[in-house]
Design a protein around this motif. Structure first.
Motif, PDB file in Angstrom:
ATOM      1  N   ASP A  88     -41.116 -14.470   4.772  1.00 22.48           N
ATOM      2  CA  ASP A  88     -41.896 -13.622   6.008  1.00 22.48           C
ATOM      3  C   ASP A  88     -42.196 -14.446   7.078  1.00 22.48           C
ATOM      4  O   ASP A  88     -43.043 -13.797   8.009  1.00 22.48           O
ATOM      5  CB  ASP A  88     -43.023 -12.928   5.205  1.00 22.48           C
ATOM      6  CG  ASP A  88     -42.768 -12.183   4.272  1.00 22.48           C
ATOM      7  OD1 ASP A  88     -41.497 -11.201   4.262  1.00 22.48           O
ATOM      8  OD2 ASP A  88     -43.307 -11.879   2.956  1.00 22.48           O
ATOM      9  N   GLY A  89     -41.706 -15.895   7.128  1.00 21.87           N
ATOM     10  CA  GLY A  89     -41.944 -16.582   8.528  1.00 21.87           C
ATOM     11  C   GLY A  89     -43.542 -17.002   8.481  1.00 21.87           C
ATOM     12  O   GLY A  89     -44.184 -17.610   9.493  1.00 21.87           O
ATOM     13  N   TYR A  90     -44.115 -17.468   7.280  1.00 25.61           N
ATOM     14  CA  TYR A  90     -45.411 -18.269   7.016  1.00 25.61           C
ATOM     15  C   TYR A  90     -45.186 -19.335   6.253  1.00 25.61           C
ATOM     16  O   TYR A  90     -44.292 -19.346   5.273  1.00 25.61           O
ATOM     17  CB  TYR A  90     -46.506 -17.035   6.392  1.00 25.61           C
ATOM     18  CG  TYR A  90     -46.588 -15.886   7.122  1.00 25.61           C
ATOM     19  CD1 TYR A  90     -47.667 -15.823   8.183  1.00 25.61           C
ATOM     20  CD2 TYR A  90     -45.926 -14.753   6.830  1.00 25.61           C
ATOM     21  CE1 TYR A  90     -48.035 -14.652   8.875  1.00 25.61           C
ATOM     22  CE2 TYR A  90     -46.199 -13.547   7.767  1.00 25.61           C
ATOM     23  CZ  TYR A  90     -47.190 -13.596   8.535  1.00 25.61           C
ATOM     24  OH  TYR A  90     -47.419 -12.404   9.218  1.00 25.61           O
ATOM     25  N   ASN A 141     -41.984 -13.979  13.532  1.00 26.82           N
ATOM     26  CA  ASN A 141     -40.396 -14.015  13.733  1.00 26.82           C
ATOM     27  C   ASN A 141     -39.610 -15.378  13.341  1.00 26.82           C
ATOM     28  O   ASN A 141     -38.886 -15.357  13.875  1.00 26.82           O
ATOM     29  CB  ASN A 141     -40.316 -13.366  14.875  1.00 26.82           C
ATOM     30  CG  ASN A 141     -40.508 -14.575  16.431  1.00 26.82           C
ATOM     31  OD1 ASN A 141     -41.313 -15.525  15.913  1.00 26.82           O
ATOM     32  ND2 ASN A 141     -40.068 -14.473  17.653  1.00 26.82           N
ATOM     33  N   VAL A 142     -40.607 -16.063  12.886  1.00 26.47           N
ATOM     34  CA  VAL A 142     -40.075 -17.525  12.539  1.00 26.47           C
ATOM     35  C   VAL A 142     -38.713 -17.468  11.801  1.00 26.47           C
ATOM     36  O   VAL A 142     -37.672 -18.125  12.015  1.00 26.47           O
ATOM     37  CB  VAL A 142     -41.274 -18.432  11.918  1.00 26.47           C
ATOM     38  CG1 VAL A 142     -40.412 -19.743  11.563  1.00 26.47           C
ATOM     39  CG2 VAL A 142     -42.231 -18.675  12.842  1.00 26.47           C
ATOM     40  N   ALA A 143     -38.599 -16.536  10.763  1.00 29.53           N
ATOM     41  CA  ALA A 143     -37.386 -16.629  10.103  1.00 29.53           C
ATOM     42  C   ALA A 143     -36.212 -16.055  10.725  1.00 29.53           C
ATOM     43  O   ALA A 143     -35.061 -16.398  10.270  1.00 29.53           O
ATOM     44  CB  ALA A 143     -37.855 -15.498   8.715  1.00 29.53           C
ATOM     45  N   GLN A 144     -36.490 -15.590  12.048  1.00 28.89           N
ATOM     46  CA  GLN A 144     -35.155 -15.020  12.655  1.00 28.89           C
ATOM     47  C   GLN A 144     -34.551 -16.349  13.323  1.00 28.89           C
ATOM     48  O   GLN A 144     -33.265 -16.277  13.652  1.00 28.89           O
ATOM     49  CB  GLN A 144     -35.546 -14.121  13.490  1.00 28.89           C
ATOM     50  CG  GLN A 144     -36.159 -13.042  13.014  1.00 28.89           C
ATOM     51  CD  GLN A 144     -36.720 -11.895  14.023  1.00 28.89           C
ATOM     52  OE1 GLN A 144     -36.414 -11.753  15.364  1.00 28.89           O
ATOM     53  NE2 GLN A 144     -37.628 -11.029  13.353  1.00 28.89           N
ATOM     54  N   TRP A 145     -35.226 -17.041  13.700  1.00 31.78           N
ATOM     55  CA  TRP A 145     -34.760 -18.406  14.218  1.00 31.78           C
ATOM     56  C   TRP A 145     -34.906 -19.806  13.833  1.00 31.78           C
ATOM     57  O   TRP A 145     -34.101 -20.751  14.308  1.00 31.78           O
ATOM     58  CB  TRP A 145     -35.355 -18.382  15.804  1.00 31.78           C
ATOM     59  CG  TRP A 145     -36.676 -18.550  15.926  1.00 31.78           C
ATOM     60  CD1 TRP A 145     -37.597 -17.567  16.008  1.00 31.78           C
ATOM     61  CD2 TRP A 145     -37.460 -19.850  15.754  1.00 31.78           C
ATOM     62  NE1 TRP A 145     -38.888 -17.961  15.918  1.00 31.78           N
ATOM     63  CE2 TRP A 145     -39.050 -19.349  16.235  1.00 31.78           C
ATOM     64  CE3 TRP A 145     -37.265 -20.973  16.018  1.00 31.78           C
ATOM     65  CZ2 TRP A 145     -40.139 -20.265  15.998  1.00 31.78           C
ATOM     66  CZ3 TRP A 145     -38.298 -21.979  16.163  1.00 31.78           C
ATOM     67  CH2 TRP A 145     -39.769 -21.578  16.018  1.00 31.78           C
TER      68      TRP A 145
END
Length: 382
Positions: free
Chosen positions: A328-330, A314-318
């Motif tokens: 994709d948050g990687y 969920n990294v891309a969300q915050w």
């Protein structure tokens, strides 16, 4: 470096601010805990933020009762503390949670629970990270510091596939994160979507509790190399070879035999061969009356569906305005070099390697790097 007291201070800006001496760690799962323990060994203070009310919330709240670690305890233990000798080769879910609780106590790790990170951005002007958060009670806080450790891992959010008609399925639809035991499905016909570790585990558990499961297999999963499954083989290689070399060999072998799945649970395979667990191809769509149409044209009826379709970052969300992570948050940089980014950014738990070996390597590297910086700059003050 100016060392300020790590307590709340008034700010000209809203919300309230807290200066952090040392890194801000986001996530109190196994990767975050490993980083914290290694930082303590280096004498580096930190603040750890966790959105749940406990450590390792995935393991404590979103895993099924029959779960066991899918790598042996040698590859699953965290840095600086082995599993107890009496633990089996593949510890159970409960044993792993107990181990993590002991780990937290041993290294005096004290996360700030019920604290959700809403945003994190690097302020170019000040050279500091600004991490905005809210608590379950509604308190708003901004943590400010020089370093940010992203340890939310690859399992932060559930993945639900977009399959035609799934929303209108008349039976019970459950993601594996909410599945606990096959007891609730006794006597039912259950479709398990996903044939990775969780799909195999759940199918076997359903079978053991008197349900009739069918597992969706999109490709030829049963390919074996030297009569070892695609999970057993790398574990065997790593008994004799380094992680790096074993990984290279698996990549080479995968190219030769087109391996498609990360693991095959031996017990589930036995029940599949015995006919107790049916194998069906990709789902084409869901219809009325619990009917499911498959890619080969068959239409079968089911009472329930379990989505063993995994999780995602969920990294891309915050995490804002940062090119180190992809959409994709990687981390874009692959293991073993993805642990360190620009501007005081670090990551742990995104390696997707066997057990926690990759995350542990990240934690050790992060702590050593920050420890060196900390000692250099602290000595400069004197």
């Amino acid at each position: 470096m100016v060392l300020l007291p790590a307590d709340r201070m008034d700010s000209l800006f809203s919300p309230r601010c807290m200066w952090v001496n040392g890194p801000i760690i986001v996530g109190a799962g196994p990767s975050g805990l490993a980083v914290a323990a290694c930082l303590r060994e280096q004498g580096v203070p930190y603040v750890m933020l966790e959105r749940a009310d406990c450590i390792a919330s995935l393991w404590q709240k979103r895993t099924y009762d029959c779960l066991k670690l899918n790598s042996n305890k040698t590859f699953s233990q965290l840095p600086r503390m082995p599993f107890p000798d009496h633990y089996p080769e593949y510890p159970t879910r409960r044993q792993f949670i107990d181990y993590l609780e002991d780990y937290v106590a041993a290294f005096e790790i004290k996360p700030k629970f019920n604290t959700t990170v809403r945003s994190a951005r690097y302020d170019e002007t000040s050279g500091l990270w600004r991490v905005g958060s809210t608590t379950t009670s509604g308190d708003v806080m901004e943590y400010i510091g020089r370093w940010l450790v992203v340890a939310t891992g690859v399992n932060a959010e559930t993945v639900v596939p977009d399959i035609p008609g799934l929303d209108g399925f008349e039976g019970n639809v459950t993601h594996v994160s909410d599945y606990k035991s096959g007891e609730a499905y006794r006597g039912q016909r259950v479709l398990v979507v996903g044939c990775g570790n969780s799909g195999m585990d759940v199918s076997l558990d359903l079978c053991d509790h008197g349900a009739r499961p069918a597992i969706v297999v999109r490709d030829a999963v049963y390919r074996e190399v030297l009569r070892k499954s695609t999970f057993e083989l790398p574990m065997l290689l790593m008994r004799w070879l380094s992680l790096w070399l074993a990984d290279k060999l698996m990549v080479l072998l995968a190219g030769k035999v087109e391996l498609r799945t990360p693991a095959l649970e031996h017990g589930a395979l036995v029940r599949i061969h015995a006919g107790d667990i049916d194998v069906v191809p990709e789902v084409k769509g869901f219809g009325k009356g619990g009917r499911v149409e498959f890619a080969d044209g068959r239409v079968l009826a089911f009472d329930a569906v379990v989505l063993a379709t995994g999780y995602r970052s969920n990294v891309a969300q915050w995490l804002q305005l940062n090119d180190f992570f992809n959409k994709d948050g990687y981390p874009k940089t692959v293991f073993p070099h993805g642990w360190k980014g620009p501007s005081g950014l670090y990551t742990a738990g995104f390696t997707r390697r066997f057990g926690f070996s990759g995350a542990n390597a990240d934690a050790v590297r992060i702590a050593k790097d920050l420890g060196n910086i900390w000692r250099e700059e602290t000595n400069d003050l004197w």
